[in-house]
Design a protein around this motif. Structure first.
Motif, mmCIF file in Angstrom:
data_model
loop_
_atom_site.group_PDB
_atom_site.id
_atom_site.type_symbol
_atom_site.label_atom_id
_atom_site.label_comp_id
_atom_site.label_asym_id
_atom_site.label_seq_id
_atom_site.Cartn_x
_atom_site.Cartn_y
_atom_site.Cartn_z
ATOM 1 N N GLU A 151 35.540 46.881 44.996
ATOM 2 C CA GLU A 151 36.139 46.928 43.666
ATOM 3 C C GLU A 151 37.457 46.155 43.622
ATOM 4 O O GLU A 151 37.700 45.386 42.691
ATOM 5 N N ARG A 152 38.282 46.330 44.632
ATOM 6 C CA ARG A 152 39.573 45.632 44.659
ATOM 7 C C ARG A 152 39.350 44.122 44.793
ATOM 8 O O ARG A 152 40.028 43.324 44.163
ATOM 9 N N TRP A 153 38.401 43.710 45.622
ATOM 10 C CA TRP A 153 38.111 42.282 45.785
ATOM 11 C C TRP A 153 37.619 41.685 44.464
ATOM 12 O O TRP A 153 38.042 40.609 44.066
ATOM 13 N N GLU A 154 36.752 42.397 43.761
ATOM 14 C CA GLU A 154 36.239 41.915 42.468
ATOM 15 C C GLU A 154 37.358 41.799 41.434
ATOM 16 O O GLU A 154 37.402 40.850 40.660
ATOM 17 N N ARG A 155 38.260 42.770 41.409
ATOM 18 C CA ARG A 155 39.397 42.680 40.470
ATOM 19 C C ARG A 155 40.288 41.492 40.814
ATOM 20 O O ARG A 155 40.835 40.829 39.937
ATOM 21 N N CYS A 156 40.421 41.212 42.091
ATOM 22 C CA CYS A 156 41.185 40.044 42.514
ATOM 23 C C CYS A 156 40.499 38.763 42.029
ATOM 24 O O CYS A 156 41.165 37.815 41.604
ATOM 25 N N CYS A 157 39.186 38.756 42.057
ATOM 26 C CA CYS A 157 38.438 37.608 41.516
ATOM 27 C C CYS A 157 38.747 37.430 40.035
ATOM 28 O O CYS A 157 38.901 36.296 39.562
ATOM 29 N N ASP A 158 38.840 38.531 39.304
ATOM 30 C CA ASP A 158 39.198 38.454 37.878
ATOM 31 C C ASP A 158 40.561 37.788 37.698
ATOM 32 O O ASP A 158 40.743 36.954 36.812
ATOM 33 N N VAL A 159 41.511 38.156 38.556
ATOM 34 C CA VAL A 159 42.848 37.556 38.489
ATOM 35 C C VAL A 159 42.764 36.060 38.769
ATOM 36 O O VAL A 159 43.399 35.254 38.084
ATOM 37 N N PHE A 160 41.959 35.674 39.749
ATOM 38 C CA PHE A 160 41.830 34.251 40.074
ATOM 39 C C PHE A 160 41.183 33.469 38.938
ATOM 40 O O PHE A 160 41.566 32.327 38.677
#
Length: 71
Positions: free
Chosen positions: A18-27
């Motif tokens: 979940e945290r990695w996916e949210r980081c993808c959203d930021v990118f």
């Protein structure tokens, strides 16, 4: 750029899907605003992906980022 690096550091410290996916959203959003900043941390983002995780396809922003990263 500091925000992007701090988010990556947070994912690295406490990684989860979940945290990695949210980081993808930021990118994705960062890439729309400043391609150079997003691309500076894009490789690190992929290095942080959990080995067993196969992320779903994302939008065309990630396709473009992959194309730029892979040449």
């Amino acid at each position: 750029m500091g925000i992007v690096w701090s988010i990556l550091a947070r994912v690295e410290a406490q990684n989860s899907i979940e945290r990695w996916e949210r980081c993808c959203d930021v990118f994705e959003q960062t890439y729309r605003l400043n391609k150079e900043v997003a691309m500076a941390g894009y490789g690190r983002l992929w290095k942080l992906k959990l080995a067993a995780y196969a992320p779903p396809k994302r939008n065309s922003v990630f396709a473009e980022m992959d194309r730029l990263r892979n040449g």
